[in-house]
Design a protein around this motif. Sequence first.
Motif, PDB file in Angstrom:
ATOM      1  N   VAL A   1       0.841  -1.200   0.000  1.00  0.00           N
ATOM      2  CA  VAL A   1       0.000   0.000   0.000  1.00  0.00           C
ATOM      3  C   VAL A   1       0.875   1.249   0.000  1.00  0.00           C
ATOM      4  N   ALA A   2       1.954   1.231   0.775  1.00  0.00           N
ATOM      5  CA  ALA A   2       2.867   2.380   0.788  1.00  0.00           C
ATOM      6  C   ALA A   2       3.478   2.605  -0.590  1.00  0.00           C
ATOM      7  N   LEU A   3       3.831   1.525  -1.284  1.00  0.00           N
ATOM      8  CA  LEU A   3       4.391   1.670  -2.627  1.00  0.00           C
ATOM      9  C   LEU A   3       3.367   2.278  -3.576  1.00  0.00           C
ATOM     10  N   ALA A   4       2.108   1.831  -3.485  1.00  0.00           N
ATOM     11  CA  ALA A   4       1.066   2.381  -4.352  1.00  0.00           C
ATOM     12  C   ALA A   4       0.902   3.883  -4.128  1.00  0.00           C
ATOM     13  N   LEU A   5       0.938   4.318  -2.867  1.00  0.00           N
ATOM     14  CA  LEU A   5       0.786   5.741  -2.567  1.00  0.00           C
ATOM     15  C   LEU A   5       2.019   6.534  -2.997  1.00  0.00           C
ATOM     16  N   GLU A   6       3.200   6.006  -2.685  1.00  0.00           N
ATOM     17  CA  GLU A   6       4.419   6.726  -3.047  1.00  0.00           C
ATOM     18  C   GLU A   6       4.561   6.819  -4.563  1.00  0.00           C
ATOM     19  N   ALA A   7       4.218   5.745  -5.268  1.00  0.00           N
ATOM     20  CA  ALA A   7       4.310   5.762  -6.726  1.00  0.00           C
ATOM     21  C   ALA A   7       3.303   6.726  -7.342  1.00  0.00           C
ATOM     22  N   ALA A   8       2.195   6.988  -6.627  1.00  0.00           N
ATOM     23  CA  ALA A   8       1.186   7.926  -7.116  1.00  0.00           C
ATOM     24  C   ALA A   8       1.562   9.372  -6.841  1.00  0.00           C
ATOM     25  N   GLY A   9       2.682   9.587  -6.138  1.00  0.00           N
ATOM     26  CA  GLY A   9       3.146  10.939  -5.866  1.00  0.00           C
ATOM     27  C   GLY A   9       2.683  11.525  -4.553  1.00  0.00           C
ATOM     28  N   CYS A  10       2.063  10.704  -3.690  1.00  0.00           N
ATOM     29  CA  CYS A  10       1.647  11.207  -2.381  1.00  0.00           C
ATOM     30  C   CYS A  10       2.862  11.402  -1.478  1.00  0.00           C
ATOM     31  N   PRO A  11       2.874  12.453  -0.679  1.00  0.00           N
ATOM     32  CA  PRO A  11       3.983  12.632   0.263  1.00  0.00           C
ATOM     33  C   PRO A  11       3.784  11.767   1.507  1.00  0.00           C
ATOM     34  N   PRO A  12       4.811  11.086   1.960  1.00  0.00           N
ATOM     35  CA  PRO A  12       4.700  10.334   3.212  1.00  0.00           C
ATOM     36  C   PRO A  12       4.808  11.260   4.421  1.00  0.00           C
ATOM     37  N   GLY A  13       4.565  10.719   5.623  1.00  0.00           N
ATOM     38  CA  GLY A  13       4.688  11.516   6.830  1.00  0.00           C
ATOM     39  C   GLY A  13       6.076  12.096   6.948  1.00  0.00           C
ATOM     40  N   PRO A  14       6.299  13.115   7.810  1.00  0.00           N
ATOM     41  CA  PRO A  14       5.391  13.566   8.874  1.00  0.00           C
ATOM     42  C   PRO A  14       4.283  14.510   8.448  1.00  0.00           C
ATOM     43  N   ASP A  15       4.285  14.950   7.193  1.00  0.00           N
ATOM     44  CA  ASP A  15       3.237  15.865   6.730  1.00  0.00           C
ATOM     45  C   ASP A  15       2.329  15.214   5.698  1.00  0.00           C
ATOM     46  N   GLY A  16       2.350  13.910   5.611  1.00  0.00           N
ATOM     47  CA  GLY A  16       1.544  13.210   4.623  1.00  0.00           C
ATOM     48  C   GLY A  16       0.984  11.918   5.174  1.00  0.00           C
ATOM     49  N   TYR A  17       0.943  10.901   4.318  1.00  0.00           N
ATOM     50  CA  TYR A  17       0.304   9.647   4.709  1.00  0.00           C
ATOM     51  C   TYR A  17       1.195   8.811   5.629  1.00  0.00           C
ATOM     52  N   THR A  18       0.574   7.955   6.400  1.00  0.00           N
ATOM     53  CA  THR A  18       1.256   6.874   7.112  1.00  0.00           C
ATOM     54  C   THR A  18       0.453   5.600   6.888  1.00  0.00           C
ATOM     55  N   VAL A  19       1.158   4.498   6.737  1.00  0.00           N
ATOM     56  CA  VAL A  19       0.527   3.194   6.553  1.00  0.00           C
ATOM     57  C   VAL A  19       0.969   2.304   7.706  1.00  0.00           C
ATOM     58  N   THR A  20       0.028   1.777   8.442  1.00  0.00           N
ATOM     59  CA  THR A  20       0.339   0.946   9.602  1.00  0.00           C
ATOM     60  C   THR A  20      -0.531  -0.310   9.595  1.00  0.00           C
ATOM     61  N   PRO A  21      -0.081  -1.376  10.268  1.00  0.00           N
ATOM     62  CA  PRO A  21      -0.902  -2.586  10.345  1.00  0.00           C
ATOM     63  C   PRO A  21      -2.241  -2.301  11.020  1.00  0.00           C
ATOM     64  N   SER A  22      -3.233  -3.101  10.692  1.00  0.00           N
ATOM     65  CA  SER A  22      -4.557  -2.965  11.288  1.00  0.00           C
ATOM     66  C   SER A  22      -4.872  -4.194  12.134  1.00  0.00           C
ATOM     67  N   ALA A  23      -5.742  -3.989  13.099  1.00  0.00           N
ATOM     68  CA  ALA A  23      -6.211  -5.130  13.896  1.00  0.00           C
ATOM     69  C   ALA A  23      -7.095  -6.037  13.059  1.00  0.00           C
ATOM     70  N   GLN A  24      -7.630  -5.514  11.962  1.00  0.00           N
ATOM     71  CA  GLN A  24      -8.460  -6.335  11.072  1.00  0.00           C
ATOM     72  C   GLN A  24      -7.573  -7.127  10.136  1.00  0.00           C
ATOM     73  N   ASP A  25      -7.789  -8.415  10.077  1.00  0.00           N
ATOM     74  CA  ASP A  25      -6.977  -9.280   9.233  1.00  0.00           C
ATOM     75  C   ASP A  25      -7.154  -8.920   7.762  1.00  0.00           C
ATOM     76  N   GLY A  26      -6.031  -8.892   7.014  1.00  0.00           N
ATOM     77  CA  GLY A  26      -6.092  -8.627   5.590  1.00  0.00           C
ATOM     78  C   GLY A  26      -6.256  -7.171   5.232  1.00  0.00           C
ATOM     79  N   ALA A  27      -5.953  -6.256   6.156  1.00  0.00           N
ATOM     80  CA  ALA A  27      -6.116  -4.830   5.887  1.00  0.00           C
ATOM     81  C   ALA A  27      -5.029  -4.038   6.605  1.00  0.00           C
ATOM     82  N   VAL A  28      -4.833  -2.799   6.162  1.00  0.00           N
ATOM     83  CA  VAL A  28      -3.942  -1.855   6.836  1.00  0.00           C
ATOM     84  C   VAL A  28      -4.693  -0.547   7.029  1.00  0.00           C
ATOM     85  N   GLU A  29      -4.145   0.314   7.877  1.00  0.00           N
ATOM     86  CA  GLU A  29      -4.747   1.624   8.102  1.00  0.00           C
ATOM     87  C   GLU A  29      -3.873   2.700   7.475  1.00  0.00           C
ATOM     88  N   VAL A  30      -4.505   3.634   6.806  1.00  0.00           N
ATOM     89  CA  VAL A  30      -3.814   4.786   6.234  1.00  0.00           C
ATOM     90  C   VAL A  30      -4.365   6.033   6.914  1.00  0.00           C
TER      91      VAL A  30
END
Length: 228
Positions: A147-176
């Motif tokens: 998911v981070a690669l998809a966002l970075e490749a799309a030109g989104c800025p990562p944190g600290p002023d942009g997106y963060t991608v972290t594991p989720s408690a829900q199986d098969g998903a992440v949180e952005v």
Amino acid sequence: MAKALTPAQRKAVAGSDPSTGRLSARADVCAALVAAGLAVPHGRSGHHNYYLSQEGLRQRAALAAAEAAREAAREAEAAAEPPAVPDGTFTADDGTGTVTVTPDRGPARAAEVAAAWEGLLGIRAVLLDGVTDVPAPWERERLVHAVALALEAAGCPPGPDGYTVTPSAQDGAVEVSWRGAATPDEAAGHLGRCAALLDARGWQSTRHRDRAAHPFLLVSPRRSAPRR
């Protein structure tokens, strides 16, 4: 010829008797293969058995070779180690600070991200029989990185002023989530754009807010390509 066959026709050709070429598919499937020159009827009228023609046998060999190539690619992909930072292998920026890109490496980083994304599309095409609109098994096993690669490749800025991608408690998903926004509504606007970019790259997102009203996306792999 292989691309013109329906799934049922490909299954009939691939599943024909290896010695005789006799088909065991429905009559309408066999009739379509006869019309395509891949099979011939044999027997009394109304009581035909169907066998692959010489062209059908060649088609079966081509299908078998393609399946063997896909299986070899799947085995190679399954044996691949996930990317890691310490040895210098490319790792997508998940926005949590684990990947540091200095300003003077901006152009070089952009080239690395573009190359990684193109490589990932190639993996999808090989493992998913030409489909590139949904994540490959490799991505489903490394959700944060993918998911981070998809966002970075799309030109989104990562944190600290942009997106963060972290594991989720829900199986098969992440949180952005989105850092650096002045208000939760501003963050939600940024995340809406992230959701659209992810949807175009094979992911599905639902919008949520935590107990403090901070917005986030719950992102998971899309199961099938969208209808055009």
